[in-house]
Design an enzyme around this catalytic site. Structure first.
Site, short mmCIF file in Angstrom:
data_model
loop_
_atom_site.label_atom_id
_atom_site.label_comp_id
_atom_site.label_asym_id
_atom_site.label_seq_id
_atom_site.Cartn_x
_atom_site.Cartn_y
_atom_site.Cartn_z
CB SER A 94 35.97 61.19 35.65
OG SER A 94 36.11 61.35 34.25
CE LYS A 234 32.26 62.41 37.50
NZ LYS A 234 32.18 61.00 37.00
N GLY A 236 35.65 57.33 38.38
CA GLY A 236 36.76 57.67 37.50
C GLY A 236 37.26 56.42 36.81
#
Length: 307
Positions: A94, A234, A236
């Site tokens: 992600s 972000k 992931g």
């Protein structure tokens, strides 16, 4: 180089061709070594790197099974843990939502961060996914189905072109059958070092994007802020059912100088770009360590206030 050439024995006239081959091989080796040294010099330009393995270990992460790279952009100072793993590629999972968000904005598929994506009614693992999403909520909640819809609508050719133009890792989106999974299971792969290179292009606005995309993208990617700092990041989580799960946390931290304040919403102090990945053999225990390890390191080097 003369000393290196002198290691070859004298060869008679009949062996002239062999001697030319030896000299050519030696020259190529010397040139390759010089090029490698130059590349390494560019990569590590700035103060000598500082090892922060102890910080990673203190957060319950084995430094031998993780990679952390933090760069202070002002002077190129680096803090590292993980050795050669910093250059090892893994599927971005992600964290690819950062480039995918920019692509959705630039192509017009998402008009802005409030563009709505209607839920298809399919119940998925996380309750917060099972509703309509905006681009901003899909990013914050890591709603995979929204980004799978984006890649499907844009198509393999468009996605491959943009990922290549970004210079994002190996830039391999695979074939048509990989269109909704190439960042989750591969073949797309990227290293911690390459993550920071991409993020610095985003910070510097040197990617082939409009100012509008940069402005909206920054608002979507911004995840947290405090007095004198803003975090753009972000997480992931690569899980393919075959290999050990990989956890990611990438982004950048902008800090403000008290005497200068802000300029057009952007912090004017130091900027730290970071990328972290780790093996997660026990996801239930390991998932929270991704953010925790990075924040502990940023705090240790004085970029973030102590928790």
């Amino acid at each position: 180089m003369t000393a290196l050439f002198s290691t070859f024995p004298r060869i008679g006239a009949g062996g002239a061709a062999m001697r030319r081959l030896a000299w050519t091989a030696c020259l190529m080796a010397a040139m390759t070594g010089t090029a490698s040294a130059a590349a390494e010099g560019t990569r590590t330009k700035g103060p000598a790197p500082t090892d922060i393995s102890a910080v990673v270990r203190a957060e319950g992460v084995d430094p031998a099974r993780a990679a952390l790279l933090i760069i202070r952009r002002r002077d190129r100072a680096e803090w590292r843990s993980g050795g050669d793993r910093i250059g090892r590629r893994f599927p971005p999972a992600s964290t690819s939502k950062i480039p995918h968000t920019l692509i959705a904005l630039e192509t017009g598929l998402a008009g802005d961060g409030e563009t709505r994506f209607e839920w298809d009614g399919v119940e998925r693992a996380l309750p917060v996914w099972n509703q309509d999403q905006t681009l901003a909520t899909a990013f914050a909640r890591s709603a995979v189905w929204v980004y799978q819809r984006i890649t499907s609508r844009l198509g393999r050719g468009v996605m491959s072109d943009w990922i290549t133009r970004f210079g994002y890792g190996n830039a391999d989106v695979g074939g048509e059958n990989d269109l909704t999974t190439y960042w989750l299971r591969g073949p797309l792969a990227i290293s911690a070092r390459e993550q920071t290179v991409f993020l610095e292009k985003l910070i510097d606005r040197t990617l082939p994007l409009s100012d509008r995309t940069y402005d909206i993208g920054r608002r979507v990617i911004r995840t947290e802020s405090g007095e004198g700092w803003s975090l753009y990041s972000k997480t992931g989580w690569r899980q393919d059912g075959v290999n050990t799960d990989i956890g990611w946390y990438v982004g950048w931290l902008e800090t403000a100088n008290p005497d200068t304040g802000t300029n057009k919403g952007m912090m004017t102090g130091d900027t730290y770009v970071f990328a972290f990945n780790m093996d997660m053999p026990d996801p239930a225990q390991d998932v929270p360590k991704r953010i925790r390890a990075v924040k502990a390191a940023l705090s240790r080097i004085g970029a973030l206030p102590a928790p």
